[in-house]
Design an enzyme around this catalytic site. Structure first.
Site, PDB file in Angstrom:
ATOM      1  N   TYR A  33      34.204  50.071  27.837  1.00  0.00           N
ATOM      2  CA  TYR A  33      34.349  51.539  27.608  1.00  0.00           C
ATOM      3  C   TYR A  33      33.690  51.925  26.124  1.00  0.00           C
ATOM      4  O   TYR A  33      32.686  52.786  26.278  1.00  0.00           O
ATOM      5  CB  TYR A  33      35.759  51.970  27.383  1.00  0.00           C
ATOM      6  CG  TYR A  33      36.066  53.538  27.369  1.00  0.00           C
ATOM      7  CD1 TYR A  33      35.674  54.382  28.186  1.00  0.00           C
ATOM      8  CD2 TYR A  33      36.468  54.038  26.106  1.00  0.00           C
ATOM      9  CE1 TYR A  33      35.833  55.492  28.090  1.00  0.00           C
ATOM     10  CE2 TYR A  33      36.561  55.241  25.940  1.00  0.00           C
ATOM     11  CZ  TYR A  33      36.358  56.087  26.771  1.00  0.00           C
ATOM     12  OH  TYR A  33      36.602  57.606  26.645  1.00  0.00           O
ATOM     13  N   LYS A  79      30.042  54.184  25.910  1.00  0.00           N
ATOM     14  CA  LYS A  79      30.128  55.646  25.070  1.00  0.00           C
ATOM     15  C   LYS A  79      28.908  55.098  23.944  1.00  0.00           C
ATOM     16  O   LYS A  79      28.288  56.394  23.698  1.00  0.00           O
ATOM     17  CB  LYS A  79      31.231  55.776  24.371  1.00  0.00           C
ATOM     18  CG  LYS A  79      32.496  55.933  25.458  1.00  0.00           C
ATOM     19  CD  LYS A  79      31.966  57.563  26.281  1.00  0.00           C
ATOM     20  CE  LYS A  79      33.101  57.745  27.370  1.00  0.00           C
ATOM     21  NZ  LYS A  79      32.713  58.913  28.070  1.00  0.00           N
TER      22      LYS A  79
END
Length: 329
Positions: A200, A204
């Site tokens: 994740y 990002k």
């Protein structure tokens, strides 16, 4: 008391006062200033065509509700049609929009071959796209050593490549019209690392690099604003839908004792950012916002704080305890 000493004391008092004020805010200083004295969303966003991905829950759903109150034309996208219909019904209940003002457009962001068709469908429905809000995405909870490579690929396909692909489909239309807003709902983890979420965080970070490069390239197109909005922890279903070490497994619950911001407050600040054409926005409860600032300006101190905070929680995670349920001490 000499004048120089008095001035020094006044300066110190002012600094302490500013620090106290900062510890009470939930957004970066430019955003807070814009909320106080800047342009209002109801003045700047009313009448626009806004396309929101990930609109079936969480931040995307709340965006739909608040935007509907401003009288925009809404395009709502996600994979679950029945959830989009539920959101649409609630938006119509606000009384500011009619049936024709909300277009349900289900598709899978990870399926990049569908993006061009989806973009053409929006243009056929409303004739233009004023704002694209790239909000869809997934998180996960697993250690790097236990995470399958297919999982990293899944997250990059959805969170990063899906967002890049849809943006590239919409961007030529905005360049032709010489106006528009591209909003990427990023995360504070694009700047501040956290454990058991490496895929994740990586996705990002990738979005961070993409949007910053896009912002520079848009210098020649001053009417098009690209905004990188980075929230911290927010009440949403992202925890419930969080993946574990394999792409077929999810956490399946949303219980947490970590401090989170109300989704409605986060979305309001996002609308303020859009109304004021802010290019970089940090949103979050303390102490997350403070840690983000420390990471930016005093990284060695931030490393020490992060190490102290997460060391015990990594051990708990390894022993089978969900670290999101552990309280701050």
């Amino acid at each position: 008391m000499s004048w120089s000493l008095l001035l020094a004391l006044c300066a110190l008092l002012l600094l302490l006062l500013k620090l106290l004020c900062f510890l009470c805010v939930d957004g970066d200083l430019t955003l807070m200033w814009s909320e106080w004295l800047g342009r209002r969303p109801e003045q700047e966003l009313t009448g626009l065509v806004v396309w929101v991905t990930g609109a079936s829950s969480g931040i995307g759903e709340e965006l739909a509700y608040q935007l509907s109150k401003l009288g925009v034309s809404l395009v709502l996208s996600a994979r679950r049609v029945h959830e989009l219909e539920r959101v649409k019904k609630k938006c119509l209940g606000n009384g500011n929009l009619k049936e024709k003002d909300i277009f349900i457009l289900p598709f899978d962001l990870a399926n990049r071959s569908s993006h061009e068709v989806a973009t053409k469908a929006v243009l056929q429905e409303f004739g233009r796209i004023d704002v694209l809000v790239n909000n869809a995405g997934k998180a996960h909870s697993s250690l790097i050593v236990d995470t399958k490579m297919d999982f990293f690929k899944e997250l990059m396909e959805l969170n990063y490549l899906g967002t890049v692909s849809l943006t590239k489909c919409v961007l030529p239309h905005m360049i032709e019209r010489k106006q528009g807003k591209i909003v990427i709902v990023n995360s504070l983890v694009s700047s501040v690392p956290i454990p058991v979420a490496s895929g994740y965080c990586a996705s990002k970070h990738a979005l961070q690099g993409f949007i910053h490069s896009l912002q520079i390239e848009l210098i020649k197109h001053p009417g098009i604003i690209a905004s990188n909005i980075c929230p911290g922890l927010v009440h949403s279903n992202i925890r419930k839908n969080m993946l574990t070490e394999e792409v077929t497994k999810t956490v399946g619950h949303n219980t947490t004792q970590l401090r989170k911001m109300a989704t409605s407050r986060c979305v309001w600040l996002m609308l303020v950012a859009m109304a004021n054409n802010l290019k970089e926005v940090w949103i979050g409860e303390q102490p997350y916002l403070l840690v983000a600032y420390l990471w930016q300006y005093v990284p060695t101190l931030a490393w020490w704080i992060i190490h102290k905070f997460w060391e015990k929680r990594i051990d708990l995670f390894k022993s089978g305890v969900d670290v999101s349920k552990t309280k701050y001490k």
